[in-house]
Design an enzyme around this catalytic site. Structure first.
Site, PDB file in Angstrom:
ATOM      1  N   ASN A   1     -10.084   0.039  -0.248  1.00 25.37           N
ATOM      2  CA  ASN A   1      -8.615   0.096  -0.202  1.00 25.37           C
ATOM      3  C   ASN A   1      -8.064  -0.492  -1.503  1.00 25.37           C
ATOM      4  O   ASN A   1      -8.151  -1.700  -1.726  1.00 25.37           O
ATOM      5  CB  ASN A   1      -8.129  -0.695   1.013  1.00 25.37           C
ATOM      6  CG  ASN A   1      -6.617  -0.674   1.160  1.00 25.37           C
ATOM      7  OD1 ASN A   1      -5.896  -0.272   0.247  1.00 25.37           O
ATOM      8  ND2 ASN A   1      -6.130  -1.089   2.314  1.00 25.37           N
TER       9      ASN A   1
ATOM     10  N   HIS B   1      -3.263   7.376   1.924  1.00 30.65           N
ATOM     11  CA  HIS B   1      -3.659   6.033   1.505  1.00 30.65           C
ATOM     12  C   HIS B   1      -5.048   5.759   2.083  1.00 30.65           C
ATOM     13  O   HIS B   1      -5.304   6.009   3.258  1.00 30.65           O
ATOM     14  CB  HIS B   1      -2.653   5.001   2.026  1.00 30.65           C
ATOM     15  CG  HIS B   1      -3.114   3.603   1.840  1.00 30.65           C
ATOM     16  ND1 HIS B   1      -3.594   3.139   0.633  1.00 30.65           N
ATOM     17  CD2 HIS B   1      -3.193   2.551   2.706  1.00 30.65           C
ATOM     18  CE1 HIS B   1      -3.944   1.870   0.774  1.00 30.65           C
ATOM     19  NE2 HIS B   1      -3.718   1.492   2.018  1.00 30.65           N
TER      20      HIS B   1
ATOM     21  N   CYS C   1       0.806  -1.222   0.000  1.00 29.03           N
ATOM     22  CA  CYS C   1       0.000   0.000   0.000  1.00 29.03           C
ATOM     23  C   CYS C   1       0.843   1.278   0.000  1.00 29.03           C
ATOM     24  O   CYS C   1       0.345   2.349  -0.348  1.00 29.03           O
ATOM     25  CB  CYS C   1      -0.957  -0.001   1.185  1.00 29.03           C
ATOM     26  SG  CYS C   1      -2.105  -1.382   1.114  1.00 29.03           S
TER      27      CYS C   1
HETATM   28  C1  COA Z   1     -10.364  -4.632   9.715  1.00 24.00           C
HETATM   29  C2  COA Z   1     -11.058  -3.699  10.693  1.00 24.00           C
HETATM   30  C3  COA Z   1     -12.067  -2.848   9.959  1.00 24.00           C
HETATM   31  C4  COA Z   1     -11.798  -4.551  11.727  1.00 24.00           C
HETATM   32  O1  COA Z   1     -12.380  -3.738  12.691  1.00 24.00           O
HETATM   33  P1  COA Z   1     -12.246  -4.110  14.228  1.00 24.00           P
HETATM   34  O2  COA Z   1     -13.028  -3.108  14.974  1.00 24.00           O
HETATM   35  O3  COA Z   1     -10.789  -4.217  14.544  1.00 24.00           O
HETATM   36  O4  COA Z   1     -12.983  -5.479  14.254  1.00 24.00           O
HETATM   37  P2  COA Z   1     -12.474  -6.914  14.743  1.00 24.00           P
HETATM   38  O5  COA Z   1     -11.539  -7.509  13.744  1.00 24.00           O
HETATM   39  O6  COA Z   1     -11.988  -6.810  16.149  1.00 24.00           O
HETATM   40  O7  COA Z   1     -13.834  -7.694  14.701  1.00 24.00           O
HETATM   41  C5  COA Z   1     -14.945  -7.304  15.494  1.00 24.00           C
HETATM   42  C6  COA Z   1     -16.104  -8.239  15.209  1.00 24.00           C
HETATM   43  O8  COA Z   1     -16.606  -8.013  13.881  1.00 24.00           O
HETATM   44  C7  COA Z   1     -16.665  -9.237  13.174  1.00 24.00           C
HETATM   45  N1  COA Z   1     -16.412  -8.999  11.761  1.00 24.00           N
HETATM   46  C8  COA Z   1     -15.226  -8.979  11.118  1.00 24.00           C
HETATM   47  N2  COA Z   1     -15.411  -8.708   9.834  1.00 24.00           N
HETATM   48  C9  COA Z   1     -16.726  -8.559   9.650  1.00 24.00           C
HETATM   49  C10 COA Z   1     -17.519  -8.268   8.528  1.00 24.00           C
HETATM   50  N3  COA Z   1     -16.996  -8.059   7.295  1.00 24.00           N
HETATM   51  N4  COA Z   1     -18.840  -8.160   8.687  1.00 24.00           N
HETATM   52  C11 COA Z   1     -19.411  -8.363   9.893  1.00 24.00           C
HETATM   53  N5  COA Z   1     -18.703  -8.647  10.990  1.00 24.00           N
HETATM   54  C12 COA Z   1     -17.383  -8.737  10.861  1.00 24.00           C
HETATM   55  C13 COA Z   1     -15.584 -10.088  13.808  1.00 24.00           C
HETATM   56  O9  COA Z   1     -15.836 -11.454  13.585  1.00 24.00           O
HETATM   57  C14 COA Z   1     -15.705  -9.705  15.255  1.00 24.00           C
HETATM   58  O10 COA Z   1     -16.775 -10.415  15.811  1.00 24.00           O
HETATM   59  P3  COA Z   1     -16.668 -10.995  17.310  1.00 24.00           P
HETATM   60  O11 COA Z   1     -16.477  -9.798  18.192  1.00 24.00           O
HETATM   61  O12 COA Z   1     -17.969 -11.696  17.488  1.00 24.00           O
HETATM   62  O13 COA Z   1     -15.466 -11.905  17.285  1.00 24.00           O
HETATM   63  C15 COA Z   1     -10.039  -2.798  11.412  1.00 24.00           C
HETATM   64  O14 COA Z   1      -9.256  -3.550  12.289  1.00 24.00           O
HETATM   65  C16 COA Z   1      -9.153  -2.089  10.445  1.00 24.00           C
HETATM   66  O15 COA Z   1      -9.584  -1.278   9.688  1.00 24.00           O
HETATM   67  N6  COA Z   1      -7.830  -2.361  10.508  1.00 24.00           N
HETATM   68  C17 COA Z   1      -6.868  -1.765   9.632  1.00 24.00           C
HETATM   69  C18 COA Z   1      -6.851  -2.559   8.396  1.00 24.00           C
HETATM   70  C19 COA Z   1      -6.154  -1.849   7.307  1.00 24.00           C
HETATM   71  O16 COA Z   1      -6.340  -0.686   7.094  1.00 24.00           O
HETATM   72  N7  COA Z   1      -5.342  -2.593   6.566  1.00 24.00           N
HETATM   73  C20 COA Z   1      -4.707  -2.144   5.415  1.00 24.00           C
HETATM   74  C21 COA Z   1      -3.501  -1.358   5.762  1.00 24.00           C
HETATM   75  S1  COA Z   1      -2.709  -1.032   4.261  1.00 24.00           S
END
Ligand code: COA
Length: 321
Positions: A278, A248, A113
């Site tokens: 993304n 980004h 990225c």
């Molecule tokens: C990926 C992201 C959106 C997840 O959000 P989060 O608040 O951290 O969520 P979590 O991974 O802790 O998951 C929370 C809950 O949502 C659920 N969940 C995950 N993806 C889901 C989806 N697409 N739809 C519905 N529920 C979902 C999980 O299973 C979890 O459920 P649980 O609490 O029952 O176990 C967040 O961590 C993020 O944006 N991270 C940065 C990623 C990024 O930018 N990467 C690229 C960098 S270049």
């Protein structure tokens, strides 16, 4: 002094736009969850015949047109991508061939990225040392092809697309346009937080993207704030001197948190993650092109680019547009 000046921008998206609601028909997710956690509302997914090099070529044509530069004038093409058409040759060489500007330098850069930032810095150095006069710097990706569509924690986050800029070496005054400062970093210790579980030298297969989203989020906010401050310190400016941040586009919450850390109002941050999701290395030049074409970013504006991605890699670059 010789500086590298962005003289034109362009972008390209696949034909097929997929909304969160459409995704939720196939995957256990919801529009509400995706919008609340990421700000993403839709993404474009490459179809048959749409590849990283074809999207890159379309974006490049638009950038050349905007710059008023003929393809034959381009002596350097750097394409940032983690999803090349083939393991080799570099997709940049296919763009060069499609544009009809063979004979110059063309290669790919792989910093996921942050790829566009790495490519921009490489092109800037090569232009300032006279290796070429006019360059195309491109970010293009087809991440849909390395997503695990059974893994709802990653597949809802990414999209496909391309953005390109024409970068020209110009003799400018101190207060003239061009790239003013860039800082890049990498820290390979964090590979397991964001990677693809395949590759030519390991499994022999392309593999799928794997990510520990929460941990990536934590690192992103800290690293981006630090590198933005490094660039500002280098030029003796503060957040108040910046007209626009083109970040980004990973997640609206990372954009908000980074802007807050810099004391920048949200209106100064170009946001396209809602429309494009993304798009990895394509996201910065795609967002730049949107904001140039809709008239927000104008000549003379101070524009900060920043990105963070797998590796980890991260960086920021400041340009007077
Ligand atoms: C990926 C992201 C959106 C997840 O959000 P989060 O608040 O951290 O969520 P979590 O991974 O802790 O998951 C929370 C809950 O949502 C659920 N969940 C995950 N993806 C889901 C989806 N697409 N739809 C519905 N529920 C979902 C999980 O299973 C979890 O459920 P649980 O609490 O029952 O176990 C967040 O961590 C993020 O944006 N991270 C940065 C990623 C990024 O930018 N990467 C690229 C960098 S270049």
């Amino acid at each position: 002094m010789i500086r590298s000046v962005i003289t034109g921008t362009g972008s390209a998206l696949p034909r097929n736009c997929v909304s969160n609601v459409e995704l939720a028909e196939r995957i256990d997710t919801s529009d509400d969850w995706i919008v609340e956690r990421t700000g993403i509302r839709q993404r474009y997914i490459a179809g048959e015949g749409e590849t990283t090099s074809s999207l890159a070529t379309d974006a490049s044509r638009k950038a050349l047109e905007a710059a008023g530069v003929a393809a034959e004038e381009i002596g350097l093409i750097i394409l940032a991508t983690a999803t090349p058409d083939h393991t080799f040759p570099a997709s940049a060489t296919q763009v060069q061939h499609a544009l009809g500007c063979g004979g110059g330098i063309a290669f790919d850069v792989q910093a996921v990225c942050s790829g566009f930032l790495y490519a921009l810095a490489t092109a800037d150095s090569m232009l300032r040392t006279g290796m070429a006069k006019k360059a195309l710097v491109i970010g293009s990706e087809t991440f849909s092809r390395i997503l695990d569509w059974e893994d709802r924690t990653t597949c809802v986050l990414f999209g496909d697309g391309a953005g390109a800029v024409v970068l020209e070496a110009q003799d400018v005054a101190e207060d003239g346009p061009g790239i003013l400062a860039t800082r890049l970093h990498a820290e390979g210790a964090h590979k397991d937080l964001l990677y693809v579980d395949g590759g030519p030298s390991t499994t022999g297969e392309v593999g799928k993207l794997r990510m520990k989203g929460r941990e990536v989020f934590r690192h992103a906010v800290v690293n981006l704030a630090e590198v933005l401050n490094e660039v500002l310190d280098e030029v003796g400016m503060t957040g108040a001197d910046i007209d626009w941040v083109v970040p980004h586009q990973a997640n609206a919450r990372i954009l908000d948190a980074t802007a807050r850390k810099l004391g920048l109002p949200a209106e100064k941050v170009i946001v396209t993650v809602d429309r494009h999701a993304n798009t990895s290395a394509a996201s910065v030049p795609l967002a730049l092109d949107v904001a140039v074409r809709d008239g927000r970013i104008k000549r003379g504006d101070m524009v900060m680019f920043e990105a963070m991605g797998g590796g980890f890699t991260w960086g920021a670059s400041l340009a007077r547009f």
